[in-house]
Design a protein around this motif. Structure first.
Motif, PDB file in Angstrom:
ATOM      1  N   LEU A 148       4.641  12.805   6.359  1.00 45.02           N
ATOM      2  CA  LEU A 148       3.389  12.450   7.033  1.00 45.02           C
ATOM      3  C   LEU A 148       2.197  12.321   6.089  1.00 45.02           C
ATOM      4  O   LEU A 148       1.295  11.526   6.347  1.00 45.02           O
ATOM      5  N   ARG A 149       2.185  13.098   5.023  1.00 43.40           N
ATOM      6  CA  ARG A 149       1.026  13.094   4.113  1.00 43.40           C
ATOM      7  C   ARG A 149       0.627  11.703   3.625  1.00 43.40           C
ATOM      8  O   ARG A 149      -0.542  11.332   3.742  1.00 43.40           O
ATOM      9  N   PRO A 150       1.540  10.902   3.077  1.00 45.96           N
ATOM     10  CA  PRO A 150       1.110   9.580   2.591  1.00 45.96           C
ATOM     11  C   PRO A 150       0.678   8.646   3.722  1.00 45.96           C
ATOM     12  O   PRO A 150      -0.236   7.840   3.553  1.00 45.96           O
ATOM     13  N   ILE A 151       1.292   8.766   4.884  1.00 40.79           N
ATOM     14  CA  ILE A 151       0.899   7.936   6.025  1.00 40.79           C
ATOM     15  C   ILE A 151      -0.507   8.318   6.482  1.00 40.79           C
ATOM     16  O   ILE A 151      -1.361   7.452   6.689  1.00 40.79           O
ATOM     17  N   GLU A 152      -0.743   9.598   6.619  1.00 41.11           N
ATOM     18  CA  GLU A 152      -2.070  10.072   7.029  1.00 41.11           C
ATOM     19  C   GLU A 152      -3.135   9.664   6.023  1.00 41.11           C
ATOM     20  O   GLU A 152      -4.252   9.311   6.395  1.00 41.11           O
ATOM     21  N   ALA A 153      -2.799   9.700   4.745  1.00 38.64           N
ATOM     22  CA  ALA A 153      -3.757   9.298   3.709  1.00 38.64           C
ATOM     23  C   ALA A 153      -4.138   7.828   3.863  1.00 38.64           C
ATOM     24  O   ALA A 153      -5.309   7.466   3.712  1.00 38.64           O
ATOM     25  N   ARG A 154      -3.180   6.977   4.168  1.00 34.76           N
ATOM     26  CA  ARG A 154      -3.490   5.545   4.362  1.00 34.76           C
ATOM     27  C   ARG A 154      -4.366   5.358   5.600  1.00 34.76           C
ATOM     28  O   ARG A 154      -5.313   4.582   5.586  1.00 34.76           O
ATOM     29  N   LEU A 155      -4.081   6.107   6.655  1.00 38.29           N
ATOM     30  CA  LEU A 155      -4.888   5.999   7.871  1.00 38.29           C
ATOM     31  C   LEU A 155      -6.317   6.491   7.619  1.00 38.29           C
ATOM     32  O   LEU A 155      -7.279   5.876   8.081  1.00 38.29           O
ATOM     33  N   ARG A 156      -6.454   7.578   6.857  1.00 33.08           N
ATOM     34  CA  ARG A 156      -7.799   8.081   6.518  1.00 33.08           C
ATOM     35  C   ARG A 156      -8.568   7.091   5.650  1.00 33.08           C
ATOM     36  O   ARG A 156      -9.784   7.051   5.692  1.00 33.08           O
ATOM     37  N   SER A 157      -7.850   6.277   4.892  1.00 36.18           N
ATOM     38  CA  SER A 157      -8.522   5.312   4.020  1.00 36.18           C
ATOM     39  C   SER A 157      -9.030   4.091   4.795  1.00 36.18           C
ATOM     40  O   SER A 157      -9.677   3.222   4.219  1.00 36.18           O
ATOM     41  N   GLY A 158      -8.687   4.021   6.086  1.00 39.11           N
ATOM     42  CA  GLY A 158      -9.203   2.931   6.913  1.00 39.11           C
ATOM     43  C   GLY A 158      -8.178   1.915   7.366  1.00 39.11           C
ATOM     44  O   GLY A 158      -8.493   0.990   8.108  1.00 39.11           O
ATOM     45  N   VAL A 159      -6.946   2.079   6.938  1.00 35.76           N
ATOM     46  CA  VAL A 159      -5.880   1.179   7.375  1.00 35.76           C
ATOM     47  C   VAL A 159      -5.515   1.558   8.803  1.00 35.76           C
ATOM     48  O   VAL A 159      -5.446   2.735   9.151  1.00 35.76           O
ATOM     49  N   THR A 160      -5.284   0.557   9.652  1.00 39.88           N
ATOM     50  CA  THR A 160      -4.947   0.831  11.048  1.00 39.88           C
ATOM     51  C   THR A 160      -3.451   1.052  11.215  1.00 39.88           C
ATOM     52  O   THR A 160      -2.651   0.680  10.350  1.00 39.88           O
ATOM     53  N   ARG A 200      11.408   3.723   2.810  1.00 38.90           N
ATOM     54  CA  ARG A 200      11.139   5.123   3.137  1.00 38.90           C
ATOM     55  C   ARG A 200       9.640   5.368   2.990  1.00 38.90           C
ATOM     56  O   ARG A 200       8.948   4.653   2.244  1.00 38.90           O
ATOM     57  N   PRO A 201       9.106   6.344   3.688  1.00 35.29           N
ATOM     58  CA  PRO A 201       7.655   6.583   3.669  1.00 35.29           C
ATOM     59  C   PRO A 201       7.074   6.794   2.281  1.00 35.29           C
ATOM     60  O   PRO A 201       5.988   6.296   1.980  1.00 35.29           O
ATOM     61  N   GLU A 202       7.781   7.518   1.417  1.00 34.54           N
ATOM     62  CA  GLU A 202       7.225   7.785   0.083  1.00 34.54           C
ATOM     63  C   GLU A 202       6.961   6.495  -0.675  1.00 34.54           C
ATOM     64  O   GLU A 202       5.999   6.387  -1.426  1.00 34.54           O
ATOM     65  N   THR A 203       7.837   5.521  -0.508  1.00 34.96           N
ATOM     66  CA  THR A 203       7.671   4.245  -1.201  1.00 34.96           C
ATOM     67  C   THR A 203       6.662   3.361  -0.484  1.00 34.96           C
ATOM     68  O   THR A 203       5.734   2.836  -1.097  1.00 34.96           O
ATOM     69  N   LEU A 204       6.827   3.195   0.807  1.00 31.65           N
ATOM     70  CA  LEU A 204       5.979   2.269   1.559  1.00 31.65           C
ATOM     71  C   LEU A 204       4.526   2.711   1.617  1.00 31.65           C
ATOM     72  O   LEU A 204       3.630   1.870   1.624  1.00 31.65           O
ATOM     73  N   PHE A 205       4.271   4.011   1.672  1.00 30.93           N
ATOM     74  CA  PHE A 205       2.912   4.498   1.876  1.00 30.93           C
ATOM     75  C   PHE A 205       2.290   5.185   0.672  1.00 30.93           C
ATOM     76  O   PHE A 205       1.192   5.725   0.769  1.00 30.93           O
ATOM     77  N   GLY A 206       2.959   5.176  -0.466  1.00 29.83           N
ATOM     78  CA  GLY A 206       2.340   5.695  -1.682  1.00 29.83           C
ATOM     79  C   GLY A 206       1.073   4.889  -1.983  1.00 29.83           C
ATOM     80  O   GLY A 206       1.012   3.689  -1.724  1.00 29.83           O
ATOM     81  N   THR A 253      -0.637   3.512  -4.558  1.00 28.49           N
ATOM     82  CA  THR A 253      -0.679   2.262  -5.328  1.00 28.49           C
ATOM     83  C   THR A 253       0.257   1.213  -4.749  1.00 28.49           C
ATOM     84  O   THR A 253      -0.089   0.033  -4.695  1.00 28.49           O
ATOM     85  N   LYS A 254       1.429   1.610  -4.325  1.00 29.61           N
ATOM     86  CA  LYS A 254       2.383   0.650  -3.776  1.00 29.61           C
ATOM     87  C   LYS A 254       1.878   0.077  -2.456  1.00 29.61           C
ATOM     88  O   LYS A 254       1.998  -1.116  -2.206  1.00 29.61           O
ATOM     89  N   PHE A 255       1.331   0.922  -1.593  1.00 36.63           N
ATOM     90  CA  PHE A 255       0.876   0.435  -0.292  1.00 36.63           C
ATOM     91  C   PHE A 255      -0.170  -0.657  -0.455  1.00 36.63           C
ATOM     92  O   PHE A 255      -0.137  -1.660   0.269  1.00 36.63           O
ATOM     93  N   GLU A 256      -1.076  -0.476  -1.388  1.00 38.43           N
ATOM     94  CA  GLU A 256      -2.119  -1.492  -1.601  1.00 38.43           C
ATOM     95  C   GLU A 256      -1.509  -2.847  -1.916  1.00 38.43           C
ATOM     96  O   GLU A 256      -1.951  -3.868  -1.382  1.00 38.43           O
ATOM     97  N   SER A 257      -0.486  -2.881  -2.748  1.00 35.89           N
ATOM     98  CA  SER A 257       0.136  -4.163  -3.086  1.00 35.89           C
ATOM     99  C   SER A 257       0.918  -4.717  -1.895  1.00 35.89           C
ATOM    100  O   SER A 257       0.896  -5.924  -1.651  1.00 35.89           O
ATOM    101  N   TYR A 258       1.588  -3.854  -1.147  1.00 38.13           N
ATOM    102  CA  TYR A 258       2.322  -4.323   0.033  1.00 38.13           C
ATOM    103  C   TYR A 258       1.340  -4.853   1.084  1.00 38.13           C
ATOM    104  O   TYR A 258       1.610  -5.860   1.742  1.00 38.13           O
ATOM    105  N   PHE A 259       0.229  -4.181   1.243  1.00 33.87           N
ATOM    106  CA  PHE A 259      -0.787  -4.607   2.201  1.00 33.87           C
ATOM    107  C   PHE A 259      -1.368  -5.964   1.789  1.00 33.87           C
ATOM    108  O   PHE A 259      -1.574  -6.847   2.625  1.00 33.87           O
TER     109      PHE A 259
END
Length: 69
Positions: free
Chosen positions: A5-17, A43-49, A51-57
């Motif tokens: 949950l930690r990386p997912i919550e971090a992305r949500l706190r950063s403003g991603v919906t 997996r969540p660690e990869t998708l929501f890390g 630096t990686k999430f920013e590029s995927y987004f």
């Protein structure tokens, strides 16, 4: 699990919906699910890390531009 949950919550706190997170997941599943090398990274660690999430987004915008254009 907190470690999931930690990386997912971090992305949500950063403003991603939630919808944007789902869009990233859907895109990566489409691209990686049939690739034996990449499928294990769905997996969540990869998708929501961070630096990686920013590029995927960013890929979402590029894919939209390509389909529009």
């Amino acid at each position: 699990v907190d470690s999931t949950l930690r990386p997912i919550e971090a992305r949500l706190r950063s403003g991603v919906t939630v919808q944007e997170c789902r869009a990233v997941i859907a895109r990566k599943v489409r691209v990686w699910r049939d690739d034996p090398k990449m499928a294990p990274y769905l997996r969540p660690e990869t998708l929501f890390g961070a630096t990686k999430f920013e590029s995927y987004f960013a890929e979402l915008g590029k894919a939209q531009e390509e389909s529009d254009g």
